[in-house]
Write an enzyme that holds these catalytic residues in place. Structure first.
Site, PDB file in Angstrom:
ATOM      1  N   LYS A   9      -6.340  -6.830  14.061  1.00  0.00           N
ATOM      2  CA  LYS A   9      -5.286  -5.827  14.188  1.00  0.00           C
ATOM      3  C   LYS A   9      -5.142  -5.391  15.648  1.00  0.00           C
ATOM      4  O   LYS A   9      -6.043  -5.622  16.473  1.00  0.00           O
ATOM      5  CB  LYS A   9      -5.635  -4.625  13.312  1.00  0.00           C
ATOM      6  CG  LYS A   9      -5.711  -4.938  11.821  1.00  0.00           C
ATOM      7  CD  LYS A   9      -5.994  -3.676  11.019  1.00  0.00           C
ATOM      8  CE  LYS A   9      -5.997  -3.957   9.517  1.00  0.00           C
ATOM      9  NZ  LYS A   9      -6.109  -2.721   8.730  1.00  0.00           N
ATOM     10  N   ASN A 112      -8.777   0.146  11.853  1.00  0.00           N
ATOM     11  CA  ASN A 112     -10.055  -0.387  11.352  1.00  0.00           C
ATOM     12  C   ASN A 112     -10.266  -1.867  11.673  1.00  0.00           C
ATOM     13  O   ASN A 112     -10.902  -2.600  10.944  1.00  0.00           O
ATOM     14  CB  ASN A 112     -10.221  -0.070   9.861  1.00  0.00           C
ATOM     15  CG  ASN A 112      -9.091  -0.626   9.033  1.00  0.00           C
ATOM     16  OD1 ASN A 112      -8.234  -1.350   9.551  1.00  0.00           O
ATOM     17  ND2 ASN A 112      -9.085  -0.337   7.751  1.00  0.00           N
ATOM     18  N   GLU A 126      -1.832 -14.734   0.930  1.00  0.00           N
ATOM     19  CA  GLU A 126      -1.785 -14.286   2.328  1.00  0.00           C
ATOM     20  C   GLU A 126      -1.797 -15.463   3.297  1.00  0.00           C
ATOM     21  O   GLU A 126      -1.098 -15.452   4.314  1.00  0.00           O
ATOM     22  CB  GLU A 126      -2.961 -13.338   2.599  1.00  0.00           C
ATOM     23  CG  GLU A 126      -2.791 -12.017   1.855  1.00  0.00           C
ATOM     24  CD  GLU A 126      -3.990 -11.084   1.949  1.00  0.00           C
ATOM     25  OE1 GLU A 126      -4.999 -11.443   2.599  1.00  0.00           O
ATOM     26  OE2 GLU A 126      -3.920  -9.987   1.360  1.00  0.00           O
TER      27      GLU A 126
HETATM   28  P1  ADP Z   1      -8.309  -2.680   3.102  1.00  0.00           P
HETATM   29  O1  ADP Z   1      -7.737  -3.031   4.462  1.00  0.00           O
HETATM   30  O2  ADP Z   1      -9.747  -2.213   3.214  1.00  0.00           O
HETATM   31  O3  ADP Z   1      -8.142  -3.795   2.085  1.00  0.00           O
HETATM   32  P2  ADP Z   1      -6.097  -1.151   1.861  1.00  0.00           P
HETATM   33  O4  ADP Z   1      -5.488  -2.415   1.347  1.00  0.00           O
HETATM   34  O5  ADP Z   1      -6.275  -0.008   0.906  1.00  0.00           O
HETATM   35  O6  ADP Z   1      -7.534  -1.394   2.545  1.00  0.00           O
HETATM   36  O7  ADP Z   1      -5.208  -0.575   3.063  1.00  0.00           O
HETATM   37  C1  ADP Z   1      -4.631  -1.455   4.002  1.00  0.00           C
HETATM   38  C2  ADP Z   1      -4.689  -0.816   5.376  1.00  0.00           C
HETATM   39  O8  ADP Z   1      -3.884   0.362   5.413  1.00  0.00           O
HETATM   40  C3  ADP Z   1      -6.083  -0.337   5.791  1.00  0.00           C
HETATM   41  O9  ADP Z   1      -6.890  -1.366   6.309  1.00  0.00           O
HETATM   42  C4  ADP Z   1      -5.750   0.694   6.823  1.00  0.00           C
HETATM   43  O10 ADP Z   1      -5.442   0.126   8.091  1.00  0.00           O
HETATM   44  C5  ADP Z   1      -4.477   1.341   6.257  1.00  0.00           C
HETATM   45  N1  ADP Z   1      -4.821   2.540   5.463  1.00  0.00           N
HETATM   46  C6  ADP Z   1      -5.348   2.568   4.209  1.00  0.00           C
HETATM   47  N2  ADP Z   1      -5.515   3.851   3.804  1.00  0.00           N
HETATM   48  C7  ADP Z   1      -5.090   4.628   4.833  1.00  0.00           C
HETATM   49  C8  ADP Z   1      -4.992   6.055   5.028  1.00  0.00           C
HETATM   50  N3  ADP Z   1      -5.358   6.913   4.088  1.00  0.00           N
HETATM   51  N4  ADP Z   1      -4.517   6.478   6.224  1.00  0.00           N
HETATM   52  C9  ADP Z   1      -4.105   5.623   7.170  1.00  0.00           C
HETATM   53  N5  ADP Z   1      -4.161   4.286   7.046  1.00  0.00           N
HETATM   54  C10 ADP Z   1      -4.650   3.787   5.897  1.00  0.00           C
END
Ligand code: ADP
Length: 155
Positions: A9, A112, A126
């Protein structure tokens, strides 16, 4: 062997963590089967994060994911999807376990560092979304027999 999608990212690119994170995957024994830099269009981002589109923080995710180009990668290995996901850690970097990529390099839910496919179904969809046919390569790493049990190589 399985294939999984990883996205470096903008948080990885802006914080100069691409080499460090990629090095973890290489040292683990995962093969790089595809890798390229691209700018995410609003369309591909909405498709990729379809489960988040209607959530209040989605505009922030969209701005964050398009702040710079990203690097998309196909990693290959035995059980690569669950292995890479475990190495990635929990979504929120503050809660991710130390030793994981997010646990070691992120202080944020949003910023992240990487995306990693969550399941075999997600990985297949994907990889198709981000790579054209011919952009994912098949080759035999010289160290394969020193990376896996003999039984895994022959299965
Ligand atoms: P992951 O990436 O761990 O699979 P998700 O699919 O739930 O998690 O979310 C996709 C992405 O959206 C996350 O990696 C993060 O960058 C963003 N995200 C998720 N939840 C939040 C939140 N509460 N606030 C801001 N960004 C978020």
């Amino acid at each position: 062997m399985e294939q999984t999608l990883v996205i470096f990212k903008p948080s990885a690119i802006q914080r100069s963590l691409v080499g460090e994170v990629l090095s973890r995957f290489e040292r683990k024994g995962l093969m790089i089967a595809g890798m390229k830099m691209m700018t995410l269009s609003p369309e591909i981002l909405r498709e990729h994060y379809a489960h988040l589109v209607n959530l209040p923080f989605f505009p922030n995710v969209e701005a964050s994911m398009t702040a710079t180009p990203v690097i998309v990668m196909c990693l290959r290995g035995v059980e690569a999807i669950s292995v890479v996901r475990a190495m990635t850690g929990a979504t929120n970097g503050r809660q991710a376990a130390p030793g994981t990529i997010r646990g070691d390099f992120s202080m944020s839910n949003q910023e992240n560092i990487i995306h990693a496919s969550a399941s075999p179904e997600d990985a297949a969809a994907e990889l198709k979304r981000f790579f054209a046919p011919g952009e994912i390569f098949d080759y035999t790493p010289a160290a394969l027999s020193f990376t896996y049990d003999t039984s895994k190589l022959n299965s």
